[in-house]
Design a protein around this motif. Sequence first.
Motif, PDB file in Angstrom:
ATOM      1  N   ALA A 134      39.028 -35.541 -73.338  1.00 14.84           N
ATOM      2  CA  ALA A 134      38.003 -36.166 -72.508  1.00 14.84           C
ATOM      3  C   ALA A 134      38.625 -36.825 -71.281  1.00 14.84           C
ATOM      4  O   ALA A 134      38.088 -36.749 -70.167  1.00 14.84           O
ATOM      5  CB  ALA A 134      37.221 -37.185 -73.331  1.00 14.84           C
ATOM      6  N   SER A 135      39.794 -37.472 -71.464  1.00 13.06           N
ATOM      7  CA  SER A 135      40.443 -38.139 -70.327  1.00 13.06           C
ATOM      8  C   SER A 135      40.954 -37.130 -69.307  1.00 13.06           C
ATOM      9  O   SER A 135      40.836 -37.333 -68.096  1.00 13.06           O
ATOM     10  CB  SER A 135      41.589 -39.020 -70.823  1.00 13.06           C
ATOM     11  N   VAL A 136      41.530 -36.026 -69.790  1.00 15.16           N
ATOM     12  CA  VAL A 136      42.024 -34.991 -68.869  1.00 15.16           C
ATOM     13  C   VAL A 136      40.861 -34.320 -68.146  1.00 15.16           C
ATOM     14  O   VAL A 136      40.953 -34.008 -66.957  1.00 15.16           O
ATOM     15  CB  VAL A 136      42.869 -33.948 -69.633  1.00 15.16           C
ATOM     16  N   ALA A 137      39.740 -34.118 -68.838  1.00 10.66           N
ATOM     17  CA  ALA A 137      38.562 -33.537 -68.191  1.00 10.66           C
ATOM     18  C   ALA A 137      38.070 -34.444 -67.069  1.00 10.66           C
ATOM     19  O   ALA A 137      37.735 -33.975 -65.965  1.00 10.66           O
ATOM     20  CB  ALA A 137      37.458 -33.307 -69.217  1.00 10.66           C
ATOM     21  N   GLY A 138      38.024 -35.756 -67.330  1.00  9.49           N
ATOM     22  CA  GLY A 138      37.630 -36.695 -66.282  1.00  9.49           C
ATOM     23  C   GLY A 138      38.604 -36.691 -65.130  1.00  9.49           C
ATOM     24  O   GLY A 138      38.203 -36.781 -63.958  1.00  9.49           O
ATOM     25  N   PHE A 139      39.907 -36.573 -65.442  1.00  8.72           N
ATOM     26  CA  PHE A 139      40.919 -36.508 -64.390  1.00  8.72           C
ATOM     27  C   PHE A 139      40.749 -35.259 -63.536  1.00  8.72           C
ATOM     28  O   PHE A 139      40.880 -35.299 -62.311  1.00  8.72           O
ATOM     29  CB  PHE A 139      42.311 -36.523 -65.027  1.00  8.72           C
ATOM     30  N   ALA A 140      40.426 -34.123 -64.170  1.00  3.95           N
ATOM     31  CA  ALA A 140      40.208 -32.875 -63.436  1.00  3.95           C
ATOM     32  C   ALA A 140      39.000 -32.977 -62.515  1.00  3.95           C
ATOM     33  O   ALA A 140      39.023 -32.492 -61.384  1.00  3.95           O
ATOM     34  CB  ALA A 140      40.030 -31.714 -64.416  1.00  3.95           C
ATOM     35  N   VAL A 141      37.941 -33.635 -62.993  1.00  2.05           N
ATOM     36  CA  VAL A 141      36.751 -33.811 -62.161  1.00  2.05           C
ATOM     37  C   VAL A 141      37.076 -34.682 -60.954  1.00  2.05           C
ATOM     38  O   VAL A 141      36.713 -34.365 -59.814  1.00  2.05           O
ATOM     39  CB  VAL A 141      35.600 -34.437 -62.980  1.00  2.05           C
TER      40      VAL A 141
END
Length: 493
Positions: free
Chosen positions: A141-148
């Motif tokens: 979830a944290s990496v997905a937010g970082f990618a966004v």
Amino acid sequence: MNKLLHPLTIVRAAGLVDGISLLVLLGVAMPLKYFADMPMAVTIVGTIHGYIVIAYLLAILYAQLRLQWHAGWSLLCLAAAFVPLAWFAVDRAISRRRDRFEVKPIPLKWLVYAVVFFAFIDLFTQLPVMSTYALSLGASASVAGFAVGMYSLTNLFGNIASGIWTDRRGAYPALTAGLALTAGALLLYGVAATPAALVAVRFLHGFVSGLIVPAAFTFLANATERDRQGSQSAVSGTFVGVAAIVGPAYSGIMASRTSVPFVFATVAALGLGLLLLTAIFLRKRDARSGEKRRDTGRLVWRRELAHSFAGAFFLMFSQGALAYLLPRHVEDLGYSSRMSGTLMSLFGLIAVAVFIVQARAGFRRLPPALRFAAGLAMMALSQILLGQSANMTVLGAVMALYGLGFALLFPAINTLLIHGTTEANRGRAYGWFYALFSAGTVAGSSGIGLVPLPVAGQFALTGCVMLACVAAVLATAPRGKILPAESGPEQGK
């Protein structure tokens, strides 16, 4: 052949096919679904009708560009697509006035408006799908937010680089490089198979797409007379608003039927088509002369420029907070997430309608500082009211007010930027302007989320911060910039 390819012939033929397909959908497919237990009829006919509607919309756009008729005719044709039998009445009205509609060459500025549309539909197609796509690749979830968030971060630096490049070399090199590189970055999503690869693509995509918008808006500003800047900004806002409506819906529907890389590939195809047209038609029509390119000066911090930058930041601060808070508020009220999307679409539709009105009327007697204050105040009031509203009808009315404020604010801050710059430093100003767009989005979505308040309190805090900006603008703007000038000849100079 000329008669066959006449814009009126094309739009009338497309409208006829659309009208017939709508009747088949409503009069044949839907009765088969509900009375003969044949749901596949609606699926098949509905899909065909959807593609016909897209073709019809393109025909309306082509007619608008070639005939340059009153925008009301295009809106009437658009409305007829959703009302059974309405097209036949519209077709009769058009055919009666056929001799009044003269075919005209397409102004080159419309090509740049199309580039603006591409830049923003590239952004808005990402919104509904990027976080879930990152998760599907195995990201946490944290990496997905970082990618966004990576896109907005590097987009900021791309905006600044584009502004400097545009001032030194003109808009054409930054436009073509931005279109080519953005199309390439969109195609790279198809080969990004891991979270790390996706983050790398997002890093590149954000930076190169940031090259487009400052160059496009600088070209439009330099190619438009001073007293027409408000109307030009409203037209630009119309294309941004349409992208905000079409982009999320298109990516959400198409990604569910195909894949996210396919959606981005279709957007890349649009970018490559615009790249070809830009290379053909704009190469020798850059809005800056050679002498002006050599006269690249630093930004002079005039009051209009400071107000414009503040408006850019707080417009997107409001948007970021709204994107974060509205879905939570709607969910707390017991409605589905689809309802928050409907409310956002309503805001977009109202904004586009007001943009069109401004593009026609121009609001030339209303100074941009007053439109700035009125627009941001409406958006601030809407933020406060959203947190206090529990009825869906009231929420819809508040979002309509928000759309009105947005439509007043966006052209106003563009006009203030143009009035506060010269052709020698306008590209750099637009670079910082859109960098502040990105910064405002991050501050609104992430900053408000860090404040330990309930949703209603966070809405109220957002509105109060924006009202403080309104008060600062009113306090620092000269009286002549707030109240309309009494003497006609001096108006807008």
